[in-house]
Motif scaffolding. Structure first.
Motif, PDB file in Angstrom:
ATOM      1  N   LEU A 184      12.953 -25.993 -87.473  1.00 47.79           N
ATOM      2  CA  LEU A 184      12.159 -25.520 -86.333  1.00 47.79           C
ATOM      3  C   LEU A 184      12.844 -25.867 -85.015  1.00 47.79           C
ATOM      4  CD1 LEU A 184       9.588 -24.057 -85.544  1.00 47.79           C
ATOM      5  CD2 LEU A 184       8.420 -26.260 -85.511  1.00 47.79           C
ATOM      6  N   ARG A 185      13.418 -27.049 -84.925  1.00 43.84           N
ATOM      7  CA  ARG A 185      14.161 -27.430 -83.708  1.00 43.84           C
ATOM      8  C   ARG A 185      15.356 -26.512 -83.490  1.00 43.84           C
ATOM      9  NH1 ARG A 185      13.894 -33.057 -85.919  1.00 43.84           N
ATOM     10  NH2 ARG A 185      11.932 -33.855 -85.136  1.00 43.84           N
ATOM     11  N   LEU A 186      16.058 -26.187 -84.561  1.00 41.54           N
ATOM     12  CA  LEU A 186      17.209 -25.285 -84.424  1.00 41.54           C
ATOM     13  C   LEU A 186      16.770 -23.876 -84.031  1.00 41.54           C
ATOM     14  CD1 LEU A 186      19.314 -26.538 -87.433  1.00 41.54           C
ATOM     15  CD2 LEU A 186      19.916 -26.733 -85.023  1.00 41.54           C
ATOM     16  N   ARG A 187      15.645 -23.412 -84.556  1.00 39.83           N
ATOM     17  CA  ARG A 187      15.125 -22.094 -84.166  1.00 39.83           C
ATOM     18  C   ARG A 187      14.737 -22.084 -82.692  1.00 39.83           C
ATOM     19  NH1 ARG A 187      17.108 -18.750 -87.804  1.00 39.83           N
ATOM     20  NH2 ARG A 187      16.255 -19.041 -89.865  1.00 39.83           N
ATOM     21  N   VAL A 188      14.124 -23.160 -82.219  1.00 40.27           N
ATOM     22  CA  VAL A 188      13.782 -23.246 -80.797  1.00 40.27           C
ATOM     23  C   VAL A 188      15.055 -23.273 -79.956  1.00 40.27           C
ATOM     24  CG1 VAL A 188      12.718 -24.732 -79.037  1.00 40.27           C
ATOM     25  CG2 VAL A 188      11.531 -24.296 -81.185  1.00 40.27           C
ATOM     26  N   LEU A 189      16.085 -23.970 -80.424  1.00 40.06           N
ATOM     27  CA  LEU A 189      17.371 -23.962 -79.730  1.00 40.06           C
ATOM     28  C   LEU A 189      17.930 -22.538 -79.643  1.00 40.06           C
ATOM     29  CD1 LEU A 189      19.820 -25.489 -78.493  1.00 40.06           C
ATOM     30  CD2 LEU A 189      20.715 -25.649 -80.833  1.00 40.06           C
ATOM     31  N   GLN A 190      17.799 -21.765 -80.717  1.00 40.44           N
ATOM     32  CA  GLN A 190      18.257 -20.373 -80.693  1.00 40.44           C
ATOM     33  C   GLN A 190      17.473 -19.550 -79.681  1.00 40.44           C
ATOM     34  OE1 GLN A 190      17.677 -19.529 -84.840  1.00 40.44           O
ATOM     35  NE2 GLN A 190      19.851 -19.771 -85.307  1.00 40.44           N
TER      36      GLN A 190
ATOM     37  N   VAL B 128      15.999 -20.698 -76.944  1.00 37.16           N
ATOM     38  CA  VAL B 128      16.426 -21.142 -75.617  1.00 37.16           C
ATOM     39  C   VAL B 128      17.797 -20.561 -75.271  1.00 37.16           C
ATOM     40  CG1 VAL B 128      17.120 -23.174 -74.275  1.00 37.16           C
ATOM     41  CG2 VAL B 128      15.019 -23.217 -75.613  1.00 37.16           C
ATOM     42  N   CYS B 129      18.723 -20.574 -76.215  1.00 34.56           N
ATOM     43  CA  CYS B 129      20.046 -19.997 -75.976  1.00 34.56           C
ATOM     44  C   CYS B 129      19.956 -18.490 -75.755  1.00 34.56           C
ATOM     45  CB  CYS B 129      20.993 -20.303 -77.135  1.00 34.56           C
ATOM     46  SG  CYS B 129      21.548 -22.003 -77.178  1.00 34.56           S
ATOM     47  N   GLY B 130      19.079 -17.818 -76.487  1.00 36.25           N
ATOM     48  CA  GLY B 130      18.895 -16.386 -76.309  1.00 36.25           C
ATOM     49  C   GLY B 130      18.360 -16.048 -74.926  1.00 36.25           C
ATOM     50  N   ILE B 131      17.362 -16.803 -74.475  1.00 36.13           N
ATOM     51  CA  ILE B 131      16.807 -16.578 -73.135  1.00 36.13           C
ATOM     52  C   ILE B 131      17.850 -16.887 -72.071  1.00 36.13           C
ATOM     53  CG2 ILE B 131      15.083 -17.405 -71.479  1.00 36.13           C
ATOM     54  CD1 ILE B 131      13.196 -17.770 -73.906  1.00 36.13           C
TER      55      ILE B 131
ATOM     56  N   CYS C  72      18.326 -10.875 -76.162  1.00 29.43           N
ATOM     57  CA  CYS C  72      17.065 -10.276 -76.645  1.00 29.43           C
ATOM     58  C   CYS C  72      17.021 -10.257 -78.173  1.00 29.43           C
ATOM     59  CB  CYS C  72      16.912  -8.850 -76.106  1.00 29.43           C
ATOM     60  SG  CYS C  72      16.550  -8.775 -74.356  1.00 29.43           S
ATOM     61  N   ALA C  73      18.114  -9.860 -78.795  1.00 28.63           N
ATOM     62  CA  ALA C  73      18.159  -9.799 -80.255  1.00 28.63           C
ATOM     63  C   ALA C  73      18.032 -11.195 -80.862  1.00 28.63           C
ATOM     64  CB  ALA C  73      19.452  -9.131 -80.720  1.00 28.63           C
ATOM     65  N   THR C  74      18.636 -12.190 -80.233  1.00 23.85           N
ATOM     66  CA  THR C  74      18.552 -13.564 -80.733  1.00 23.85           C
ATOM     67  C   THR C  74      17.132 -14.091 -80.644  1.00 23.85           C
ATOM     68  OG1 THR C  74      20.835 -14.000 -80.096  1.00 23.85           O
ATOM     69  CG2 THR C  74      19.429 -15.915 -80.437  1.00 23.85           C
ATOM     70  N   VAL C  75      16.488 -13.870 -79.503  1.00 23.75           N
ATOM     71  CA  VAL C  75      15.107 -14.329 -79.337  1.00 23.75           C
ATOM     72  C   VAL C  75      14.198 -13.645 -80.355  1.00 23.75           C
ATOM     73  CG1 VAL C  75      13.113 -14.313 -77.777  1.00 23.75           C
ATOM     74  CG2 VAL C  75      15.359 -14.966 -76.918  1.00 23.75           C
TER      75      VAL C  75
ATOM     76  N   TRP D 124      19.122 -10.407 -87.706  1.00 20.94           N
ATOM     77  CA  TRP D 124      20.198 -11.381 -87.524  1.00 20.94           C
ATOM     78  C   TRP D 124      21.572 -10.711 -87.524  1.00 20.94           C
ATOM     79  CZ3 TRP D 124      19.791 -15.548 -85.066  1.00 20.94           C
ATOM     80  CH2 TRP D 124      18.636 -16.299 -85.101  1.00 20.94           C
ATOM     81  N   ALA D 125      21.737  -9.640 -88.284  1.00 22.22           N
ATOM     82  CA  ALA D 125      23.013  -8.910 -88.264  1.00 22.22           C
ATOM     83  C   ALA D 125      23.245  -8.279 -86.892  1.00 22.22           C
ATOM     84  CB  ALA D 125      23.035  -7.838 -89.351  1.00 22.22           C
ATOM     85  N   VAL D 126      22.205  -7.701 -86.318  1.00 24.05           N
ATOM     86  CA  VAL D 126      22.324  -7.110 -84.979  1.00 24.05           C
ATOM     87  C   VAL D 126      22.628  -8.203 -83.955  1.00 24.05           C
ATOM     88  CG1 VAL D 126      21.004  -5.993 -83.132  1.00 24.05           C
ATOM     89  CG2 VAL D 126      20.919  -5.079 -85.448  1.00 24.05           C
ATOM     90  N   ALA D 127      21.891  -9.317 -84.015  1.00 26.38           N
ATOM     91  CA  ALA D 127      22.106 -10.406 -83.058  1.00 26.38           C
ATOM     92  C   ALA D 127      23.523 -10.964 -83.161  1.00 26.38           C
ATOM     93  CB  ALA D 127      21.077 -11.515 -83.279  1.00 26.38           C
ATOM     94  N   CYS D 128      23.991 -11.206 -84.380  1.00 28.96           N
ATOM     95  CA  CYS D 128      25.336 -11.765 -84.560  1.00 28.96           C
ATOM     96  C   CYS D 128      26.422 -10.776 -84.150  1.00 28.96           C
ATOM     97  CB  CYS D 128      25.525 -12.230 -85.998  1.00 28.96           C
ATOM     98  SG  CYS D 128      24.566 -13.707 -86.397  1.00 28.96           S
TER      99      CYS D 128
END
Length: 189
Positions: free
Chosen positions: A41-47, A49-52, A79-82, A126-130
Motif C-alpha cells: 500500500l505504501r508503494l502504491r501511494v508512492l506511485q 504521488v509520483c504520477g501526480i 495520469c496513466a500511473t495514477v 500498467w502496460a500503458v503507464a509503463c
C-alpha cells in the motif's frame, strides 16, 4: 522496548506472524510468508504521488517548451500511473484479508488481481503507464543530450524538468518492479 505494528495479510487462516525471514519480511507459523499489505500500500501511494508529480512537471514543461510535446509526455504518463495505481489499490486482495486468485495457476496475470476480469484491465493500464514512462525517458534523454539547434535554446528550467521527470519515472518503475517481486514471492496459489 519499541514495537512497530505491521499490517499484514495472512495467506491462510492458520498463519500468524511469529517470525521474520532474513530479509525482514514476516513469516507465518507454518513457514509460508505473510503478504506485506502495508508495504504494498505504501508503494502504491508512492506511485500515485509520483504520477501526480509527473503530471505537474509535464504541464510545466508544456508551458516552458511553448506547446512542444517533448517533456509534456509526463502528463499522460502521470495520469496513466495514477489511474493504474488507484485501480490496483481498489482491487487489491488485502483490504478484506487475502482472497485466493481465481486465475489459472499458469496465468501470467495472477499477480494483478483476484480474477481474470480484474487482472486483464490492470495489465492494460500498467502496460500503458509503463510504455508512456518509457517514451518519457526517451524524450528526457533526448532533451538532455540535445541537438545542435536545440542546445542553444535549452534553458536551465528544461534541464531541471528533464532530470526531475527521469527521477520520477525511475521511482515509479522501481516501485512497479518491487511490487511485482512481492506479489510473485507471496503468491501461494
Amino acid at each position: 522496548m519499541s514495537f512497530r505494528k505491521e499490517s499484514v495479510c495472512p495467506l491462510s487462516t492458520e498463519n500468524t506472524v511469529t517470525d521474520r525471514t532474513s530479509d525482514g519480511y514476516p513469516t507465518g507459523s507454518s513457514g509460508t510468508g505473510v503478504y506485506p499489505f502495508a508495504l504494498v500500500l505504501r508503494l502504491r501511494v508512492l506511485q500515485v504521488v509520483c504520477g501526480i508529480s509527473a503530471l505537474v512537471m509535464g504541464a510545466v514543461a508544456f508551458i516552458e517548451e511553448r506547446g512542444d510535446l517533448n517533456l509534456a509526455f509526463a502528463v499522460p504518463a502521470g495520469c496513466a500511473t495514477v489511474l493504474a495505481a488507484a485501480a490496483s489499490i481498489h482491487t487489491s486482495r488485502g483490504f478484506s484479508g487475502y482472497q485466493p486468485s481465481t486465475c489459472r495457476t499458469s496465468s501470467a496475470l495472477r499477480f494483478l488481481g483476484p480474477s481474470l476480469r480484474v487482472a486483464a484491465p490492470l495489465a492494460v493500464l500498467w502496460a500503458v503507464a509503463c510504455s508512456l514512462h518509457a517514451t518519457l525517458v526517451f524524450h528526457a534523454i533526448r532533451t538532455l543530450a540535445g541537438t545542435s539547434e536545440a542546445k542553444s535554446e535549452l534553458s536551465e528550467t528544461v534541464v531541471v524538468l528533464a532530470v526531475t521527470e527521469l527521477t520520477l519515472t525511475a521511482i515509479t518503475i522501481l516501485a512497479v518492479l518491487f511490487i511485482l517481486r512481492i506479489d510473485c514471492r507471496y503468491d501461494p496459489d
